[in-house]
Design an enzyme around this catalytic site. Structure first.
Site, PDB file in Angstrom:
ATOM      1  N   CYS A   1     -13.740  24.624 -15.980  1.00  0.00           N
ATOM      2  CA  CYS A   1     -13.982  25.722 -16.924  1.00  0.00           C
ATOM      3  C   CYS A   1     -13.981  27.076 -16.201  1.00  0.00           C
ATOM      4  O   CYS A   1     -14.772  27.294 -15.281  1.00  0.00           O
ATOM      5  CB  CYS A   1     -15.312  25.499 -17.636  1.00  0.00           C
ATOM      6  SG  CYS A   1     -16.003  26.950 -18.430  1.00  0.00           S
TER       7      CYS A   1
ATOM      8  N   CYS B   1     -17.278  28.924 -16.345  1.00  0.00           N
ATOM      9  CA  CYS B   1     -18.251  28.312 -15.431  1.00  0.00           C
ATOM     10  C   CYS B   1     -17.999  28.759 -13.993  1.00  0.00           C
ATOM     11  O   CYS B   1     -18.943  29.022 -13.229  1.00  0.00           O
ATOM     12  CB  CYS B   1     -18.175  26.784 -15.514  1.00  0.00           C
ATOM     13  SG  CYS B   1     -18.420  26.111 -17.176  1.00  0.00           S
TER      14      CYS B   1
ATOM     15  N   CYS C   1      -2.269  31.710 -22.406  1.00  0.00           N
ATOM     16  CA  CYS C   1      -2.843  30.672 -23.274  1.00  0.00           C
ATOM     17  C   CYS C   1      -1.888  29.481 -23.420  1.00  0.00           C
ATOM     18  O   CYS C   1      -0.751  29.634 -23.888  1.00  0.00           O
ATOM     19  CB  CYS C   1      -3.164  31.283 -24.639  1.00  0.00           C
ATOM     20  SG  CYS C   1      -3.425  30.080 -25.944  1.00  0.00           S
TER      21      CYS C   1
ATOM     22  N   CYS D   1      -0.853  28.772 -27.014  1.00  0.00           N
ATOM     23  CA  CYS D   1       0.139  29.748 -27.487  1.00  0.00           C
ATOM     24  C   CYS D   1       1.540  29.364 -27.003  1.00  0.00           C
ATOM     25  O   CYS D   1       2.526  29.468 -27.751  1.00  0.00           O
ATOM     26  CB  CYS D   1      -0.213  31.155 -26.997  1.00  0.00           C
ATOM     27  SG  CYS D   1      -1.875  31.714 -27.470  1.00  0.00           S
TER      28      CYS D   1
END
Length: 474
Positions: free
Chosen positions: A36, A39, A383, A386
């Site tokens: 992540c 994170c 992304c 995307c």
């Protein structure tokens, strides 16, 4: 329970979580996944905070990719998720800052009593001589019903404010307190001749004190930081960015702050808030919002305004010590004479593809064309979802290329300002903007196959769709 090298963060897992958490009166736990990005950005801040808080309150973390039982038990469905545990029980979600200093400040308020008992003038002076504002209640005795109300309020608001109380009314005499009252005392570093540093109320309930603190804690021109910027969001705000440094140069910092305040007092009847901030601390935000890099920075304060609607303005004239340039800027702002700052990519010279490219500077022309339906995708270049959508979206544009009544379009939301009525929280986010109803964009929540889009548009389009060269009459 493991103590990894070079960190004071406790590493917990399914086998030891329950009994380890029960050993601590107060514990902050981060539930994370190693892959992540959020994170990863939090990790160094979290570790620094753990070291600073050592001996006061512990910080722990749980890797949810290998400890799914624990993470599932506490309903973790996003990363990072932070929770405060008290005596082994899930007490509350952590919704404080994600910086080391912010975590330290927030968690320090979580331990010990919610309101510190003061017994002498020395105690009072030491408490209010702090980097943050202080809320101090003065009461006639331990049995005071007003004290009981104050302690309830301090417990409810301990996450965000510092509270103390005394049952010796004489301690408040030097601050004008002669009977039971609550004082909001601003940090000494922010004392100024332009406003009172101490504000009094005789309201003691949680609701009344919450309103009182909210109305007064920031004052005329607070110090905006990464820790308190969320508290100051949702308002029209002018910020003076310069070398703000309240640790090493209070006098120099207040030199410019006082000049901002002097001008601000002339416009207090207008709905605008003011703040000063360290420009290095907000460098990324200035780049993102105003396209200002380090080379654009100067020694004099940089003045910006951002409204709650998302409109942005930059003072082009140099800030002068007499404040006249700031005064002219504000006069033009309140007279609605300023040109808004809009972050935009260049308008494409050739925009003939099946998917039209929208940027901030052609948004009005492309999306708000009253005669056209528009299906608009907000995307980010990095992304993955995307990128997966792109060939399908292009195919959709090709199928509808003969339809003069509808535009299939996309906009890079990381490189262009997104109008405030479009709620874009993740990527891709897709809106249908009907002809003649440009103030009512509809978020598309269906599946993302070509046929799904076409089925949706058949229902929502203002005119029958034209697919290829054949009109689809419904």
């Amino acid at each position: 329970m493991k103590y990894p090298s070079a960190t004071d963060v406790l590493e917990l897992g399914d086998s030891d979580f329950e009994y380890t958490v029960a050993e601590h009166d107060t514990l902050l736990v981060e539930f994370f996944a190693p892959w992540c990005g959020h994170c990863q950005r939090l990790a160094p801040e979290y570790e620094t905070a753990a070291t600073k808080l050592k001996g006061k309150v512990y910080l722990a973390k749980v890797d949810c990719t290998v400890n799914s039982e624990t993470c599932g038990r506490f309903g973790v469905n996003g990363y990072p998720t932070l929770k405060i545990f008290r005596n082994g029980e899930d007490s509350a979600a952590y919704d404080g800052p994600r910086t080391a200093d912010g975590i330290v400040s927030y968690m320090t308020k979580q331990v010990g009593p919610s309101s510190v008992a003061l017994h002498s003038e020395g105690d009072l002076d030491a408490f209010i001589n702090n980097f943050e504002a202080s809320v101090v209640g003065f009461f006639s005795g331990e049995e005071s019903t007003q004290l009981a109300e104050f302690l309830k309020a301090s417990s409810a608001m301990r996450d965000n404010h510092r509270f103390a109380h005394t049952t010796d009314l004489s301690l408040g005499l030097k601050h004008g307190v002669e009977s039971e009252a609550v004082l909001l005392i601003r940090p000494p570093r922010l004392n100024s001749k332009f406003e009172d540093s101490v504000i009094k109320t005789t309201a003691f309930s949680t609701a009344s004190l919450r309103q009182f603190i909210g109305d007064h804690v920031f004052g005329l021109c607070p110090h905006l930081t990464a820790e308190n910027r969320d508290d100051m969001s949702g308002r029209d705000l002018l910020v003076a960015y310069y070398d703000v440094d309240y640790l090493h140069n209070i006098k120099g910092t207040n030199y410019w702050r006082n000049r901002v305040m002097k001008v601000a007092t002339k416009f207090q009847s207008q709905e605008l808030n003011y703040a000063v901030a360290n420009r290095a601390e907000f460098q990324d935000e200035l780049k993102e919002a105003f396209n200002l890099g380090p080379s654009d920075m100067q020694e004099l304060p940089l003045i910006t305004i951002r409204t709650k609607e998302g409109n942005k303005y930059i003072m082009q004239e140099e800030f002068t010590p007499d404040g006249k340039s700031l005064e002219r800027f504000l006069e033009d702002y309140f007279a609605d004479k300023l040109k808004r700052h809009i972050k935009s990519e260049a308008v494409p010279q050739n925009n003939n593809g099946p998917v039209k490219v929208v940027v901030a500077d052609n948004f009005e022309e492309m999306v708000n064309n009253p005669s056209k339906d528009v299906l608009l995708e907000f995307y980010a270049p990095w992304c993955g979802h995307c990128k997966s959508l792109e060939p399908k979206y292009t195919e959709l544009g090709e199928k509808l290329s003969a339809d003069d009544n509808i535009i299939i379009a996309k906009m890079d939301a990381t490189a262009n300002d997104v109008p405030s009525m479009y709620d874009v929280q993740g990527f891709p986010t897709i809106f249908f903007v009907p002809a003649g109803q440009k103030d009512q964009p509809q978020k598309y929540t269906g599946d993302r196959e070509v046929n799904d889009f076409i089925s949706y548009l058949k229902k929502e389009a203002t005119h029958p769709l034209v697919l290829g060269t054949t009109r689809e009459d419904l």
